[in-house]
Write a protein that holds these residues in place. Structure first.
Motif, short mmCIF file in Angstrom:
data_model
loop_
_atom_site.label_atom_id
_atom_site.label_comp_id
_atom_site.label_asym_id
_atom_site.label_seq_id
_atom_site.Cartn_x
_atom_site.Cartn_y
_atom_site.Cartn_z
N ARG A 57 14.64 7.99 0.82
CA ARG A 57 13.90 7.75 1.62
C ARG A 57 12.27 6.90 1.48
N GLY A 58 12.27 6.72 0.50
CA GLY A 58 10.74 6.27 -0.37
C GLY A 58 10.47 6.55 -0.82
N THR A 59 9.32 6.43 -2.30
CA THR A 59 8.77 6.33 -3.29
C THR A 59 8.72 7.84 -3.50
N THR A 60 8.48 8.79 -2.37
CA THR A 60 7.89 9.84 -2.16
C THR A 60 9.04 10.35 -2.46
N GLU A 61 10.27 10.89 -1.75
CA GLU A 61 11.36 11.32 -1.90
C GLU A 61 11.61 11.03 -3.39
N GLU A 108 -3.60 8.07 -9.42
CA GLU A 108 -2.21 8.27 -9.05
C GLU A 108 -2.37 9.29 -7.39
N HIS A 109 -1.47 7.82 -7.06
CA HIS A 109 -1.06 8.56 -5.61
C HIS A 109 -0.92 10.13 -5.31
N HIS A 110 -0.91 10.46 -4.27
CA HIS A 110 -0.66 11.80 -4.45
C HIS A 110 1.31 12.52 -4.81
N SER A 111 1.76 11.19 -3.98
CA SER A 111 3.28 10.90 -4.38
C SER A 111 3.46 11.70 -5.91
N ASN A 112 2.54 10.97 -6.70
CA ASN A 112 3.07 10.70 -8.08
C ASN A 112 2.07 12.09 -8.75
N SER A 149 -1.74 0.59 -9.26
CA SER A 149 -3.11 1.39 -8.04
C SER A 149 -2.72 0.79 -7.09
N ASN A 150 -2.69 2.10 -5.16
CA ASN A 150 -2.89 1.84 -4.46
C ASN A 150 -4.30 1.35 -3.93
N ALA A 151 -5.02 2.65 -4.58
CA ALA A 151 -6.26 2.71 -3.86
C ALA A 151 -7.43 1.52 -4.98
N ILE A 210 8.43 5.43 -13.68
CA ILE A 210 7.08 4.14 -12.89
C ILE A 210 6.82 3.99 -11.61
N ASP A 211 5.92 4.20 -10.94
CA ASP A 211 5.98 4.48 -9.31
C ASP A 211 6.17 2.22 -9.06
N GLY A 212 6.60 2.11 -8.90
CA GLY A 212 6.09 0.60 -8.55
C GLY A 212 5.74 -0.27 -7.08
N ALA A 213 5.76 1.59 -6.09
CA ALA A 213 5.76 0.87 -4.60
C ALA A 213 4.40 -0.29 -4.64
N GLN A 214 3.66 -0.56 -5.75
CA GLN A 214 2.40 -1.47 -5.43
C GLN A 214 2.75 -2.43 -6.59
N ALA A 215 3.91 -2.77 -7.00
CA ALA A 215 4.01 -3.38 -7.64
C ALA A 215 4.95 -5.11 -7.35
N PHE A 235 10.81 2.72 -5.82
CA PHE A 235 10.02 1.68 -4.85
C PHE A 235 10.18 2.58 -3.64
N SER A 236 9.30 1.73 -2.44
CA SER A 236 9.34 1.40 -1.02
C SER A 236 9.73 0.70 -0.41
N ALA A 237 10.97 0.48 0.24
CA ALA A 237 11.49 -1.21 0.87
C ALA A 237 10.51 -1.14 2.08
N HIS A 238 10.26 -0.48 2.75
CA HIS A 238 8.89 -0.94 3.30
C HIS A 238 7.42 -1.43 3.30
N LYS A 239 7.61 -1.48 1.97
CA LYS A 239 6.26 -2.16 0.90
C LYS A 239 6.50 -3.24 0.54
N LEU A 240 8.05 -3.87 0.59
CA LEU A 240 8.59 -4.81 0.22
C LEU A 240 9.25 -5.59 1.20
N1 PMP Z 1 2.49 5.37 -4.22
C1 PMP Z 1 1.83 4.46 -4.26
C2 PMP Z 1 0.97 3.54 -5.56
C3 PMP Z 1 1.87 4.08 -3.43
O1 PMP Z 1 0.88 3.12 -2.70
C4 PMP Z 1 2.26 4.36 -1.87
C5 PMP Z 1 2.12 4.32 -0.70
N2 PMP Z 1 0.71 4.45 -0.21
C6 PMP Z 1 3.47 5.85 -2.33
C7 PMP Z 1 3.30 6.04 -3.62
C8 PMP Z 1 3.99 7.15 -1.12
O2 PMP Z 1 4.94 5.74 -0.73
P1 PMP Z 1 5.88 6.00 0.02
O3 PMP Z 1 5.03 6.70 1.41
O4 PMP Z 1 6.93 4.82 0.90
O5 PMP Z 1 7.47 6.94 -0.32
#
Ligand code: PMP
Length: 416
Positions: free
Chosen positions: A102-106, A132-136, A184-186, A209-214, A232-237
């Motif tokens: 479903r996304g990076t988180t899942e 890290e993002h909370h999902s990592n 880093s997304n932040a 490696i969380d590649g969501a922002q790469a 990674f997530s499709a919606h950020k790509l």
């Molecule tokens: N990791 C990073 C670095 C992110 O920027 C994000 C989204 N802000 C996520 C994880 C989570 O991605 P998603 O909500 O699409 O699962």
């Protein structure tokens, strides 16, 4: 507008032609032309992606892998073709290594739950960076609670860079997993992941490696990186929401137990015992987001047809131009000053809460994100509630950066 920078940043890159592909960009918000600078939250979708999704529902809609009819065949062929496209995009050795989530988180939750429960025990250590993002972070905390492992932060310096010598000092044979963001997304920091992977492997740890922002900024080669997992997530790509990718090394994925049970992930089901499907289906229980996957395939085609090196250079020039302006804006403080950064400018206006700045920018048609960016630990370390974040994509222009700073100046007259 700074023409010289445009020519430096956009050699062979026709940003107006690219913008024409993204219908959402051509609208007014609060009476002003939209300036969309929230690309780290989600990127916009080109027409080809929107069309692929709607064409699928108009002509091919069917379930995949199971129907004995033409529509099911067409849907399955397109669905699996998208998997092949993602495998090639990442230079994965096999499409079996591409799991839809479903996304990076899942994707991270899948690895933490499946690999973690099978491989972690009391006293094992999981290292994640402090930015890290909370999902990592949280999925690792959950598996740590279940197994007796610990989650420890890798220190981040005040400029927003991972402290590599501190990381080296943390490594020992008890470290079983190192999970860090590529970007880093932040803060926008590009982390030295090749170095981190090499150091972690030297003590026998696995690396995610969380590649969501790469992935939206340059071509990632998972074999060259030698990471164990890449997510990674499709919606950020430039693809749809609700879809993500987990890449993993074949031997690890093969050895991992299923994450969720249900249809599709099984080979045979009996009350005396169930056997599981092969990769990648073992991890894809239930009906997947078929339209999303097909739409994402169109996003990959779109990116492959683009000069990504020129796109990346354009984004980098936008960031440098914005940061140069930021440094000469009184009352503005940049947050995150790593040497290598990608497309994210986090900042504070002295004396103003980030949320108030965001509202005043929105009133002028400028979309940014404010808050802790789901990275509360690094905000706590910096002693701030959050930041205002402008994040750029290849369809942004130097004029839009100028609009951002004009809007900041106007916001200052209300706030300071
Ligand atoms: N990791 C990073 C670095 C992110 O920027 C994000 C989204 N802000 C996520 C994880 C989570 O991605 P998603 O909500 O699409 O699962």
């Amino acid at each position: 507008m700074t023409e010289s920078l445009v020519s430096v940043g956009a050699v062979n890159f026709d940003v107006e032609k690219i913008r024409a592909d993204f219908p959402i960009l051509h609208q007014q918000v609060n009476g002003q032309p939209l300036v969309y600078l929230d690309n780290a939250a989600t990127t916009q979708k080109p027409n080809v992606v929107i069309d692929a999704i709607s064409d699928y529902y108009r002509t091919d809609n069917s379930n995949v892998h199971r129907g004995a009819h033409a529509l099911a065949d067409r849907a399955t062929v397109k669905f699996e073709a998208a998997r092949e496209k993602v495998a090639a995009f990442l230079n994965a050795a096999s499409a079996k290594q591409i799991i839809w989530t479903r996304g990076t988180t899942e994707s991270i939750n899948l690895v933490a739950a499946s690999w973690g429960k099978a491989n972690l025990q009391q006293g094992d250590r999981i290292l994640v960076s402090a930015m890290e993002h909370h999902s990592n972070i949280v999925p690792w905390q959950l598996v740590a609670q279940a197994t007796g492992a610990t989650v420890e932060p890798i220190p981040v310096d005040s400029n927003g860079s991972i402290n590599i010598s501190a990381f080296e000092n943390m490594l020992d044979a008890k470290v079983k997993m190192v999970s860090v963001g590529h970007v880093s997304n932040a803060l926008g920091t590009i982390n030295p992941v090749e170095k981190i992977i090499g150091l972690a492997h030297a003590v026998g740890a696995r690396v995610l490696i969380d590649g969501a922002q790469a992935v939206s900024h340059w071509n990632v080669d998972v074999q060259k990186l030698d990471c164990d997992f890449y997510v990674f997530s499709a919606h950020k790509l430039f693809g749809p929401t609700g879809l993500g990718v987990l890449y993993g090394k074949l031997d690890l994925l093969n050895a991992m137990p299923p994450y969720q049970g249900g249809g599709e992930m099984i080979e045979t089901v009996a009350f005396s015992g169930t056997t599981y499907n092969q990769l990648p289906y073992k991890f894809e229980a239930g009906t997947p987001d078929i339209a999303g996957v097909i739409g994402f395939g169109a996003a990959i085609d779109y990116l492959n047809a683009m000069d990504r090196v020129a796109a990346s250079a354009h984004e980098q020039a936008l960031l440098e131009y914005a940061e140069e302006k930021a440094r000469s804006t009184s009352g503005l403080k940049l947050v995150g000053a790593a040497t290598h950064k990608a497309s994210v400018m986090s900042f504070l206006l002295e004396g103003a809460h980030p949320a108030d700045v965001g509202v005043l920018l929105d009133k002028q048609g400028v979309a940014v994100r404010t808050g802790n960016h789901c990275a509360q630990p690094i905000m706590d370390q910096f002693g701030i509630p959050g930041t205002v974040r402008a994040s750029f994509s290849f369809y942004n222009t130097f004029d839009e950066v100028d609009r951002l700073f004009a809007a900041i100046e106007k916001a200052k007259t209300f706030l300071l």
